[in-house]
Design a protein around this motif. Sequence first.
Motif, PDB file in Angstrom:
ATOM      1  N   THR A 209       0.848  -1.198   0.000  1.00 50.03           N
ATOM      2  CA  THR A 209       0.000   0.000   0.000  1.00 50.03           C
ATOM      3  C   THR A 209       0.879   1.241   0.000  1.00 50.03           C
ATOM      4  N   LYS A 210       1.400   1.593  -1.162  1.00 55.69           N
ATOM      5  CA  LYS A 210       2.183   2.828  -1.282  1.00 55.69           C
ATOM      6  C   LYS A 210       1.299   3.887  -1.913  1.00 55.69           C
ATOM      7  N   VAL A 211       0.996   4.886  -1.124  1.00 57.31           N
ATOM      8  CA  VAL A 211       0.117   5.953  -1.581  1.00 57.31           C
ATOM      9  C   VAL A 211       0.922   6.963  -2.392  1.00 57.31           C
ATOM     10  N   THR A 212       0.368   7.386  -3.522  1.00 60.84           N
ATOM     11  CA  THR A 212       0.988   8.447  -4.305  1.00 60.84           C
ATOM     12  C   THR A 212       0.545   9.798  -3.756  1.00 60.84           C
ATOM     13  N   LEU A 213       1.509  10.678  -3.549  1.00 62.89           N
ATOM     14  CA  LEU A 213       1.229  11.979  -2.948  1.00 62.89           C
ATOM     15  C   LEU A 213       1.636  13.116  -3.886  1.00 62.89           C
ATOM     16  N   THR A 255     -11.051 -14.748  -0.971  1.00 64.63           N
ATOM     17  CA  THR A 255     -10.953 -13.636  -1.918  1.00 64.63           C
ATOM     18  C   THR A 255     -10.924 -12.315  -1.163  1.00 64.63           C
ATOM     19  N   ALA A 256     -10.012 -11.437  -1.558  1.00 63.73           N
ATOM     20  CA  ALA A 256      -9.900 -10.111  -0.949  1.00 63.73           C
ATOM     21  C   ALA A 256     -10.153  -9.035  -1.996  1.00 63.73           C
ATOM     22  N   LYS A 257     -11.018  -8.074  -1.643  1.00 60.38           N
ATOM     23  CA  LYS A 257     -11.300  -6.943  -2.520  1.00 60.38           C
ATOM     24  C   LYS A 257     -11.040  -5.658  -1.750  1.00 60.38           C
ATOM     25  N   PRO A 258     -10.307  -4.684  -2.335  1.00 60.25           N
ATOM     26  CA  PRO A 258     -10.043  -3.432  -1.623  1.00 60.25           C
ATOM     27  C   PRO A 258     -11.331  -2.678  -1.321  1.00 60.25           C
ATOM     28  N   LYS A 259     -11.396  -2.065  -0.151  1.00 62.32           N
ATOM     29  CA  LYS A 259     -12.625  -1.406   0.301  1.00 62.32           C
ATOM     30  C   LYS A 259     -12.428   0.087   0.565  1.00 62.32           C
ATOM     31  N   SER A 260     -11.401   0.452   1.313  1.00 66.00           N
ATOM     32  CA  SER A 260     -11.176   1.857   1.631  1.00 66.00           C
ATOM     33  C   SER A 260      -9.735   2.058   2.094  1.00 66.00           C
ATOM     34  N   LEU A 261      -9.310   3.332   2.066  1.00 64.44           N
ATOM     35  CA  LEU A 261      -7.971   3.706   2.509  1.00 64.44           C
ATOM     36  C   LEU A 261      -8.099   4.660   3.687  1.00 64.44           C
ATOM     37  N   THR A 262      -7.359   4.394   4.759  1.00 63.31           N
ATOM     38  CA  THR A 262      -7.376   5.269   5.929  1.00 63.31           C
ATOM     39  C   THR A 262      -5.993   5.891   6.105  1.00 63.31           C
ATOM     40  N   LEU A 263      -5.965   7.221   6.241  1.00 62.07           N
ATOM     41  CA  LEU A 263      -4.708   7.945   6.392  1.00 62.07           C
ATOM     42  C   LEU A 263      -4.538   8.421   7.830  1.00 62.07           C
ATOM     43  N   PRO A 315       5.618  10.391  10.230  1.00 62.09           N
ATOM     44  CA  PRO A 315       5.342   9.056   9.662  1.00 62.09           C
ATOM     45  C   PRO A 315       3.885   8.948   9.191  1.00 62.09           C
ATOM     46  N   LEU A 316       3.666   9.156   7.924  1.00 62.95           N
ATOM     47  CA  LEU A 316       2.324   9.018   7.355  1.00 62.95           C
ATOM     48  C   LEU A 316       2.003   7.528   7.208  1.00 62.95           C
ATOM     49  N   LYS A 317       0.982   7.068   7.922  1.00 63.64           N
ATOM     50  CA  LYS A 317       0.588   5.658   7.832  1.00 63.64           C
ATOM     51  C   LYS A 317      -0.661   5.521   6.973  1.00 63.64           C
ATOM     52  N   ALA A 318      -0.562   4.687   5.962  1.00 70.17           N
ATOM     53  CA  ALA A 318      -1.693   4.418   5.081  1.00 70.17           C
ATOM     54  C   ALA A 318      -2.151   2.986   5.288  1.00 70.17           C
ATOM     55  N   ASN A 339     -12.728  -8.185   7.847  1.00 79.42           N
ATOM     56  CA  ASN A 339     -11.909  -7.394   6.929  1.00 79.42           C
ATOM     57  C   ASN A 339     -10.433  -7.567   7.241  1.00 79.42           C
ATOM     58  N   GLY A 340      -9.608  -7.378   6.234  1.00 79.85           N
ATOM     59  CA  GLY A 340      -8.164  -7.414   6.417  1.00 79.85           C
ATOM     60  C   GLY A 340      -7.569  -6.050   6.145  1.00 79.85           C
ATOM     61  N   THR A 341      -6.400  -5.790   6.707  1.00 82.93           N
ATOM     62  CA  THR A 341      -5.737  -4.504   6.494  1.00 82.93           C
ATOM     63  C   THR A 341      -4.268  -4.708   6.128  1.00 82.93           C
ATOM     64  N   ILE A 342      -3.785  -3.804   5.282  1.00 85.78           N
ATOM     65  CA  ILE A 342      -2.367  -3.731   4.945  1.00 85.78           C
ATOM     66  C   ILE A 342      -1.906  -2.325   5.292  1.00 85.78           C
ATOM     67  N   GLU A 343      -0.823  -2.203   6.023  1.00 88.47           N
ATOM     68  CA  GLU A 343      -0.338  -0.892   6.430  1.00 88.47           C
ATOM     69  C   GLU A 343       1.038  -0.603   5.839  1.00 88.47           C
ATOM     70  N   ALA A 344       1.258   0.654   5.513  1.00 88.21           N
ATOM     71  CA  ALA A 344       2.562   1.102   5.037  1.00 88.21           C
ATOM     72  C   ALA A 344       2.823   2.487   5.605  1.00 88.21           C
ATOM     73  N   VAL A 345       4.074   2.777   5.915  1.00 88.08           N
ATOM     74  CA  VAL A 345       4.462   4.069   6.480  1.00 88.08           C
ATOM     75  C   VAL A 345       5.394   4.790   5.520  1.00 88.08           C
TER      76      VAL A 345
END
Length: 358
Positions: A209-213, A255-263, A315-318, A339-345
Motif C-alpha cells: 500500500t504505497k500511496v501516491t502523494l 478472496t480479498a477486494k479493496p474497500k477503503s484507505l485510511t490515512l 510518519p504518514l501511515k496508510a 476485513n483485512g488490512t495492509i499498512e505502510a508508512v
Amino acid sequence: MNRSRRTVLSTAALTLALSALVLTEVAHAGKPVPSGKGTSKEEGGSDKTGIFAAAKVQYSGSVAKGGGSGNVSSADVNWAPPPCWYAPYLGAKDFKEKMSGDIKDAKSAPGMGGHAGAAINEMQRHYEDDYGWTDTPGYKDYNVEKDGEGMFWAGVENPNEPDYLKRTGCTDLPFWVDNGEPPPPQHEEAITPEMLAALAYQHMELPGTKVTLAPEAVTKVNLPTWAWLDKAVFDEVKATAAINVPGFNLEATTTAKPKSLTLDPGTKDATTIPADGECPIVDGKIGEPYAKGKSKETPPCGITYRRSSGGETFPLKASLTWEISWTGTGQANAVGMPNGTIEAVQDITVEEIQSINR
C-alpha cells in the motif's frame, strides 16, 4: 473391547506417550501422502516429522513464499485461524509401519519406564489388540484388512501459531475414518472448508500500500496534500488452501477486494480529508491524481499539515482495508470473513512557506 476412560491410564499419561513418538511440527506444504505409498521425497514428505505430520495443506494463488504468514492482518482482534486441526494422515499399512517403528524406538529410549512406558503399552494394545474405551474404539492389527478403504487421521500443528499450548492442543490419538465418511463428532477440530479458508487468509499476500502523494515526500504547511492509489491495487486477490488425498478432497478459496484507505498523518497537527481519514472507493478508485490547475481545489483524499516537521519527518501511515470472503467445498456462495488490512508508512517532510516582507 471397549472400556470406560476411567479404567485406562490418564489422558496425561497417554499424551506423554504420544509426545514421546512425535518429533517436530508438520511441514506446511507439499504433496499429500497417498495410501500404500508411505512418505518419500517425491511425495513431499519426510519420515522425520512424527505422527503429527498429517496430510499437508497445499496453498496456491497469492500466498506468502516459504509457507510463512502473509502480510494481511485481520481487523477483528478476536479472530484467528485454527491453531491445530485433525486431517487424513496415512492408510492402514503405512500407519502400522510408522507406528510400529515409533513405538519400538520409544520403548528403547531412556526413561521410558513407569507411567510413560505403561502408556505406550496401552497405545500399542489400542492399535494392535482392539483395546478401546468410551468414544475411542480400538483397532485389530491397525485396520490393515481395511487398507484402501479409509485413512487414519492425526493432529496437525499450525506452525504460524505463536502460542505453543494452542498449537499443540490437538492431542487425540490418531483415529480411523472410512472413505467418504465424516470424522467422528467428538473430534471437533477436524478440518473443514471454513478452517481451510482461514488458513488461506493467514497465508494471503496482498499488494503493498504505497500511496501516491502530491506534493511528493516534501509538502508545505497549510497546503493540501493530494493522496491516491494506483488503479492496479484494486484487482481482487485470491488464495486457495486444499487437502487432497485418496478418499478425501477439501478446498477453500479466500478472496480479498479493496474497500477503503485510511490515512494517519503521524501528528495531531494535521487535518485529514475526509475528516475521519477514511477515503472510500468511488468509481473504482481511491482518491484522485493531482493535475495542473487544481492547486486551489480540495482533494477528495488527502492531508493538510498545520505545522512543519522541524527538519525531521512525520510518519504518514496508510492502511488499506480489504473485504474478505470465501467459497469452498459445499459452499458455493461467498461467505464473509473479518476485513483485512495492509499498512505502510511513508516519511513526510513538512516545511514552512517562506514569505518576503516589503
